[in-house]
Design a protein around this motif. Sequence first.
Motif, PDB file in Angstrom:
ATOM      1  N   ASP A  69       3.725 -10.059  -3.298  1.00  0.00           N
ATOM      2  CA  ASP A  69       3.973  -8.611  -3.369  1.00  0.00           C
ATOM      3  C   ASP A  69       3.693  -8.082  -4.771  1.00  0.00           C
ATOM      4  O   ASP A  69       3.105  -7.009  -4.945  1.00  0.00           O
ATOM      5  CB  ASP A  69       5.428  -8.304  -2.995  1.00  0.00           C
ATOM      6  N   LYS A  70       4.123  -8.839  -5.759  1.00  0.00           N
ATOM      7  CA  LYS A  70       3.921  -8.432  -7.148  1.00  0.00           C
ATOM      8  C   LYS A  70       2.435  -8.304  -7.470  1.00  0.00           C
ATOM      9  O   LYS A  70       1.987  -7.308  -8.054  1.00  0.00           O
ATOM     10  CB  LYS A  70       4.579  -9.464  -8.079  1.00  0.00           C
ATOM     11  N   TRP A  71       1.645  -9.297  -7.045  1.00  0.00           N
ATOM     12  CA  TRP A  71       0.209  -9.259  -7.317  1.00  0.00           C
ATOM     13  C   TRP A  71      -0.509  -8.224  -6.472  1.00  0.00           C
ATOM     14  O   TRP A  71      -1.494  -7.615  -6.909  1.00  0.00           O
ATOM     15  CB  TRP A  71      -0.397 -10.655  -7.130  1.00  0.00           C
ATOM     16  N   ALA A  72      -0.011  -7.996  -5.272  1.00  0.00           N
ATOM     17  CA  ALA A  72      -0.606  -6.948  -4.427  1.00  0.00           C
ATOM     18  C   ALA A  72      -0.470  -5.585  -5.094  1.00  0.00           C
ATOM     19  O   ALA A  72      -1.373  -4.744  -5.005  1.00  0.00           O
ATOM     20  CB  ALA A  72       0.060  -6.933  -3.053  1.00  0.00           C
ATOM     21  N   SER A  73       0.648  -5.357  -5.775  1.00  0.00           N
ATOM     22  CA  SER A  73       0.839  -4.074  -6.463  1.00  0.00           C
ATOM     23  C   SER A  73      -0.150  -3.915  -7.620  1.00  0.00           C
ATOM     24  O   SER A  73      -0.586  -2.800  -7.919  1.00  0.00           O
ATOM     25  CB  SER A  73       2.279  -3.951  -6.979  1.00  0.00           C
ATOM     26  N   TYR A  74      -0.527  -5.025  -8.261  1.00  0.00           N
ATOM     27  CA  TYR A  74      -1.569  -4.967  -9.300  1.00  0.00           C
ATOM     28  C   TYR A  74      -2.915  -4.602  -8.684  1.00  0.00           C
ATOM     29  O   TYR A  74      -3.659  -3.770  -9.206  1.00  0.00           O
ATOM     30  CB  TYR A  74      -1.709  -6.323 -10.016  1.00  0.00           C
ATOM     31  N   LEU A  75      -3.219  -5.262  -7.571  1.00  0.00           N
ATOM     32  CA  LEU A  75      -4.545  -5.122  -6.974  1.00  0.00           C
ATOM     33  C   LEU A  75      -4.774  -3.751  -6.350  1.00  0.00           C
ATOM     34  O   LEU A  75      -5.898  -3.239  -6.352  1.00  0.00           O
ATOM     35  CB  LEU A  75      -4.748  -6.217  -5.923  1.00  0.00           C
ATOM     36  N   ILE A  76      -3.729  -3.128  -5.817  1.00  0.00           N
ATOM     37  CA  ILE A  76      -3.891  -1.841  -5.143  1.00  0.00           C
ATOM     38  C   ILE A  76      -3.953  -0.688  -6.144  1.00  0.00           C
ATOM     39  O   ILE A  76      -4.461   0.396  -5.809  1.00  0.00           O
ATOM     40  CB  ILE A  76      -2.734  -1.602  -4.141  1.00  0.00           C
ATOM     41  N   ALA A  77      -3.476  -0.895  -7.359  1.00  0.00           N
ATOM     42  CA  ALA A  77      -3.368   0.198  -8.330  1.00  0.00           C
ATOM     43  C   ALA A  77      -4.688   0.941  -8.571  1.00  0.00           C
ATOM     44  O   ALA A  77      -4.721   2.181  -8.508  1.00  0.00           O
ATOM     45  CB  ALA A  77      -2.798  -0.332  -9.648  1.00  0.00           C
ATOM     46  N   PRO A  78      -5.813   0.244  -8.837  1.00  0.00           N
ATOM     47  CA  PRO A  78      -7.076   0.976  -9.056  1.00  0.00           C
ATOM     48  C   PRO A  78      -7.506   1.796  -7.844  1.00  0.00           C
ATOM     49  O   PRO A  78      -8.089   2.874  -7.998  1.00  0.00           O
ATOM     50  CB  PRO A  78      -8.090  -0.139  -9.356  1.00  0.00           C
ATOM     51  N   GLU A  79      -7.207   1.305  -6.649  1.00  0.00           N
ATOM     52  CA  GLU A  79      -7.594   2.032  -5.446  1.00  0.00           C
ATOM     53  C   GLU A  79      -6.793   3.326  -5.293  1.00  0.00           C
ATOM     54  O   GLU A  79      -7.329   4.356  -4.887  1.00  0.00           O
ATOM     55  CB  GLU A  79      -7.390   1.149  -4.215  1.00  0.00           C
ATOM     56  N   LEU A  80      -5.514   3.282  -5.622  1.00  0.00           N
ATOM     57  CA  LEU A  80      -4.686   4.484  -5.539  1.00  0.00           C
ATOM     58  C   LEU A  80      -5.176   5.542  -6.526  1.00  0.00           C
ATOM     59  O   LEU A  80      -5.220   6.738  -6.202  1.00  0.00           O
ATOM     60  CB  LEU A  80      -3.219   4.134  -5.806  1.00  0.00           C
ATOM     61  N   LEU A  81      -5.552   5.095  -7.717  1.00  0.00           N
ATOM     62  CA  LEU A  81      -6.089   6.026  -8.711  1.00  0.00           C
ATOM     63  C   LEU A  81      -7.406   6.626  -8.227  1.00  0.00           C
ATOM     64  O   LEU A  81      -7.641   7.839  -8.359  1.00  0.00           O
ATOM     65  CB  LEU A  81      -6.289   5.301 -10.044  1.00  0.00           C
ATOM     66  N   ALA A  82      -8.270   5.786  -7.644  1.00  0.00           N
ATOM     67  CA  ALA A  82      -9.559   6.268  -7.136  1.00  0.00           C
ATOM     68  C   ALA A  82      -9.352   7.279  -6.005  1.00  0.00           C
ATOM     69  O   ALA A  82     -10.077   8.287  -5.925  1.00  0.00           O
ATOM     70  CB  ALA A  82     -10.397   5.090  -6.647  1.00  0.00           C
ATOM     71  N   GLN A  83      -8.369   7.036  -5.150  1.00  0.00           N
ATOM     72  CA  GLN A  83      -8.084   7.978  -4.065  1.00  0.00           C
ATOM     73  C   GLN A  83      -7.628   9.325  -4.629  1.00  0.00           C
ATOM     74  O   GLN A  83      -8.053  10.390  -4.153  1.00  0.00           O
ATOM     75  CB  GLN A  83      -7.003   7.408  -3.137  1.00  0.00           C
ATOM     76  N   ALA A  84      -6.774   9.277  -5.632  1.00  0.00           N
ATOM     77  CA  ALA A  84      -6.286  10.526  -6.241  1.00  0.00           C
ATOM     78  C   ALA A  84      -7.440  11.308  -6.865  1.00  0.00           C
ATOM     79  O   ALA A  84      -7.532  12.535  -6.712  1.00  0.00           O
ATOM     80  CB  ALA A  84      -5.217  10.214  -7.283  1.00  0.00           C
ATOM     81  N   ARG A  85      -8.309  10.608  -7.562  1.00  0.00           N
ATOM     82  CA  ARG A  85      -9.461  11.268  -8.197  1.00  0.00           C
ATOM     83  C   ARG A  85     -10.393  11.851  -7.132  1.00  0.00           C
ATOM     84  O   ARG A  85     -10.920  12.959  -7.304  1.00  0.00           O
ATOM     85  CB  ARG A  85     -10.210  10.267  -9.069  1.00  0.00           C
TER      86      ARG A  85
END
Length: 327
Positions: free
Chosen positions: A173-189
């Motif tokens: 779970d901890k590493w999944a939160s690292y990996l998803i972070a760039p995607e969430l930023l890209a979605q917001a942009r």
Amino acid sequence: MHLPPESFTSSYGKSIYFNSNDKLEVGSDDYISWHLLNRASASTNLALNQAGHSLLRVSGAYLPNLKPRAFAYWSTKSPRDYVIACTRGTCEAVRYSLSEGNFQSLIPANFIALPKLHVDDLSALAVSITLATILYHEVAHVTRFHLPYLVEKKKEGLESLSNAKRLCEADADKWASYLIAPELLAQARGINSALKLRVPEEIVLREVLTLYGIALHLWFAFDNHITLKKSSIYPHPLIRSTRITIGAADNIPTNSDVTESLAIERSISILNGLSVVENKHLRSVAAQQHPFELSKELFDINEKYSDIELSLSPALYEIRSKWGAPD
């Protein structure tokens, strides 16, 4: 593309494959699943290669079973091969859990960007970031070498294996939160650009993070509502979704000098969204959740995170040395 080993197909059957000539409807369950599964297996191969484990191979398996399940596979029968698998029913179940939880009604009324999205686009966004997290969780099981570690822990007895599983799940779970972070930023942009909003990117990002937390909370509650007991290897859905979402928020850089205050504002937005879910949805099915004490749940998950650093990570280093380049 690597194909799953025979040891996998003999146990789980053949996978579904789509090629470039197959016209999948954008936003459909097959489209989302196939796209994210391929990206998960490709990124895992890249990560292992860059870490010096070039002999290892990772394949993706899209299984026809309609029962929701995503998992990582490894066997001593073919120690160079890993599989990240997802059933055809998983994406459908995620979509159903969000619809059943009426996730759109849980989005705060004062949001600016998300209410402007078409209902189908908003649904596809929520489903995609939830399924991506499910698969990134499996990516972490592979790249962190949890699978051979658990095989070896099994030799020490069931109690040792149970404790090891809890730590590995928290670590994934901890590493999944690292990996998803760039995607969430890209979605917001992408949303900010597509809607031509005249608001700071940070505002849209907080809305995406809040949606992410709501979607995870609904999925974890749906996925665990029968099997979640005191003996579960997973924390309560509220705790699990909170830790993953805030972990993702903390791994998204800011363009401001006031990083600490922005981090707090992101967390407040996330927690407000999760509070709405907890009050409106989960309390109505409280009988199906295990007894929930916030302070104890928080203590337990914090203890797991401490144990990851103190005991799990050193043990995984030894496993990586042994199984990172198998004969």
